[in-house]
Design a protein around this motif. Structure first.
Motif, PDB file in Angstrom:
ATOM      1  N   ALA A 179      34.392 -20.064  13.761  1.00 28.19           N
ATOM      2  CA  ALA A 179      35.197 -20.707  13.084  1.00 28.19           C
ATOM      3  C   ALA A 179      36.340 -19.984  12.219  1.00 28.19           C
ATOM      4  O   ALA A 179      36.065 -19.485  11.061  1.00 28.19           O
ATOM      5  N   PRO A 180      37.459 -19.713  12.898  1.00 27.37           N
ATOM      6  CA  PRO A 180      38.490 -18.508  12.071  1.00 27.37           C
ATOM      7  C   PRO A 180      39.029 -19.073  10.914  1.00 27.37           C
ATOM      8  O   PRO A 180      39.057 -20.402  10.543  1.00 27.37           O
ATOM      9  N   ILE A 183      41.645 -22.186  11.320  1.00 24.84           N
ATOM     10  CA  ILE A 183      41.161 -23.453  12.302  1.00 24.84           C
ATOM     11  C   ILE A 183      41.509 -24.542  11.522  1.00 24.84           C
ATOM     12  O   ILE A 183      41.884 -25.581  12.012  1.00 24.84           O
ATOM     13  N   GLY A 184      41.517 -24.595  10.402  1.00 26.82           N
ATOM     14  CA  GLY A 184      42.038 -25.712   9.584  1.00 26.82           C
ATOM     15  C   GLY A 184      43.289 -26.138   9.811  1.00 26.82           C
ATOM     16  O   GLY A 184      43.660 -27.275  10.136  1.00 26.82           O
ATOM     17  N   ARG A 185      44.353 -25.126   9.657  1.00 32.15           N
ATOM     18  CA  ARG A 185      45.765 -25.205   9.970  1.00 32.15           C
ATOM     19  C   ARG A 185      46.134 -25.598  11.552  1.00 32.15           C
ATOM     20  O   ARG A 185      46.796 -26.681  11.712  1.00 32.15           O
ATOM     21  N   ALA A 214      36.280 -25.946   7.132  1.00 30.02           N
ATOM     22  CA  ALA A 214      36.792 -26.449   8.281  1.00 30.02           C
ATOM     23  C   ALA A 214      36.603 -28.012   8.269  1.00 30.02           C
ATOM     24  O   ALA A 214      35.879 -28.810   7.437  1.00 30.02           O
ATOM     25  N   HIS A 215      37.507 -28.701   9.033  1.00 29.01           N
ATOM     26  CA  HIS A 215      37.402 -30.045   9.184  1.00 29.01           C
ATOM     27  C   HIS A 215      36.142 -30.667   9.757  1.00 29.01           C
ATOM     28  O   HIS A 215      35.600 -30.116  10.646  1.00 29.01           O
ATOM     29  N   VAL A 246      31.593 -25.984   6.063  1.00 27.43           N
ATOM     30  CA  VAL A 246      31.922 -24.510   6.647  1.00 27.43           C
ATOM     31  C   VAL A 246      32.951 -23.822   6.124  1.00 27.43           C
ATOM     32  O   VAL A 246      34.105 -24.157   6.300  1.00 27.43           O
ATOM     33  N   LEU A 247      32.588 -22.909   5.481  1.00 31.94           N
ATOM     34  CA  LEU A 247      33.825 -22.045   4.690  1.00 31.94           C
ATOM     35  C   LEU A 247      34.514 -21.394   5.727  1.00 31.94           C
ATOM     36  O   LEU A 247      33.509 -20.470   6.690  1.00 31.94           O
ATOM     37  N   LEU A 248      35.730 -20.950   5.429  1.00 32.49           N
ATOM     38  CA  LEU A 248      36.644 -20.261   6.627  1.00 32.49           C
ATOM     39  C   LEU A 248      36.918 -18.876   6.039  1.00 32.49           C
ATOM     40  O   LEU A 248      37.225 -18.664   5.003  1.00 32.49           O
ATOM     41  N   PRO A 249      36.596 -17.691   6.908  1.00 30.18           N
ATOM     42  CA  PRO A 249      36.253 -17.863   8.551  1.00 30.18           C
ATOM     43  C   PRO A 249      34.428 -17.611   8.439  1.00 30.18           C
ATOM     44  O   PRO A 249      33.890 -17.258   7.106  1.00 30.18           O
ATOM     45  N   SER A 250      33.894 -18.308   9.541  1.00 26.95           N
ATOM     46  CA  SER A 250      32.130 -18.512   9.403  1.00 26.95           C
ATOM     47  C   SER A 250      31.894 -18.172  11.002  1.00 26.95           C
ATOM     48  O   SER A 250      32.839 -18.706  11.815  1.00 26.95           O
ATOM     49  N   ALA A 251      30.915 -17.863  11.124  1.00 27.83           N
ATOM     50  CA  ALA A 251      30.054 -17.841  12.517  1.00 27.83           C
ATOM     51  C   ALA A 251      28.848 -19.126  12.492  1.00 27.83           C
ATOM     52  O   ALA A 251      28.402 -19.072  11.318  1.00 27.83           O
TER      53      ALA A 251
END
Length: 283
Positions: A179-180, A183-185, A214-215, A246-251
């Motif tokens: 989740a880069p 990804i939110g934008r 993340a959404h 999910v805090l960005l960025p995450s795996a």
């Protein structure tokens, strides 16, 4: 409660609705409006392709099972910022989501998309209600979504509803993805959901998050894409409960039970942090 339907001539424009949401403050009551909104909507092929790429769906000739949420988002925004809706939009929390696929989502429309709210109930952290979204064609209902949403600023009498059952089936890792940070934008550009908590660390910190998150509906869409044929094109119900963001960025890692007419799954991060859990079943 009988719903009073308002048929819109066109999809609402989002900028004015975001401004309305930003200016709205305070709870104005404890009764949901009987207002429902409907509109004829067709699919934008370019936006659909961007959504597929962003969420990992292949082009199988059907709309992705989560795509009706994208079509309905402007109507949802108009309803949740209407003067008759008692709660401020900013601060509402999407707790759970159910989608029910009645028939295959073929074609590009026009479809009739409708939204209304119902089922206000006490919750241990406030009050919850359902935002109901439906997608129909000339033959009737195609798809239905139920988003359970929490308002912390409201306290109702009575006992909170019991939680749904937890994971009980054995699960195995079936997919991993990143989740880069952006990804939110990127999702907001496709979905229209420019909630500040998803856009940057700076804007997310204004709402108490250490980084952008993340959404939830991106997490669900990405999960359904990875589940693949475990969920059929029609005749299914998929439930999810959103847990830690999910805090960005995450795996993240998707775990699921074996393919069957019903099953369970969960999305976890590092150290098995639970982000989302859910189930599917054929109906």
């Amino acid at each position: 409660m009988t719903t009073t339907w308002l048929d819109l001539p066109a999809v609402p424009a989002l900028p004015g609705l975001f401004a309305r949401a930003a200016l709205r403050r305070g709870v104005r009551g404890q009764t949901l409006p009987d207002l429902g909104l409907r509109c004829a909507i067709s699919v934008d092929g370019k936006k659909l392709e961007r959504y597929r790429q962003l969420c990992g769906f292949s082009d199988d000739g059907h709309l992705p099972p989560t795509y009706p949420h994208i079509l309905a988002f402007p109507l949802q925004m108009q309803l949740l910022t209407d003067a008759s809706f008692p709660f401020p939009l900013l601060g509402l929390v999407h707790l759970e989501n159910r989608i029910r696929g009645v028939r295959p989502l073929g074609g590009m429309g026009p479809f009739i998309v409708s939204v209304h709210v119902e089922n206000l109930q006490p919750h241990e952290k406030g009050a919850v209600f359902s935002l109901i979204t439906r997608l129909e064609d000339q033959l009737g209902l195609l798809w239905e979504g139920d988003s359970r949403i929490l308002c912390r600023a409201v306290k109702l009498g009575g006992q909170p509803a019991e939680r749904s059952e937890e994971i009980t089936l054995p699960l195995e890792d079936i997919a991993h993805w990143q989740a880069p940070a952006d990804i939110g934008r990127r999702y907001a550009a496709v979905a229209g959901d420019y909630n500040p908590i998803h856009l940057s660390a700076v804007s997310a910190k204004l709402f108490g998050f250490p980084r952008a998150i993340a959404h939830g509906l991106w997490n669900k869409a990405r999960t359904l894409a990875a589940l693949g044929e475990r969920v059929p094109a029609a005749g299914y119900v998929v439930d999810v409960r959103f847990q830690k963001p999910v805090l960005l960025p995450s795996a993240v890692t998707l775990q699921a039970s074996n393919p069957a007419s019903s099953g369970q799954f969960k999305l976890v991060g590092n150290n098995d942090v639970p982000h989302m859990s859910g189930s599917w079943r054929v109906i």
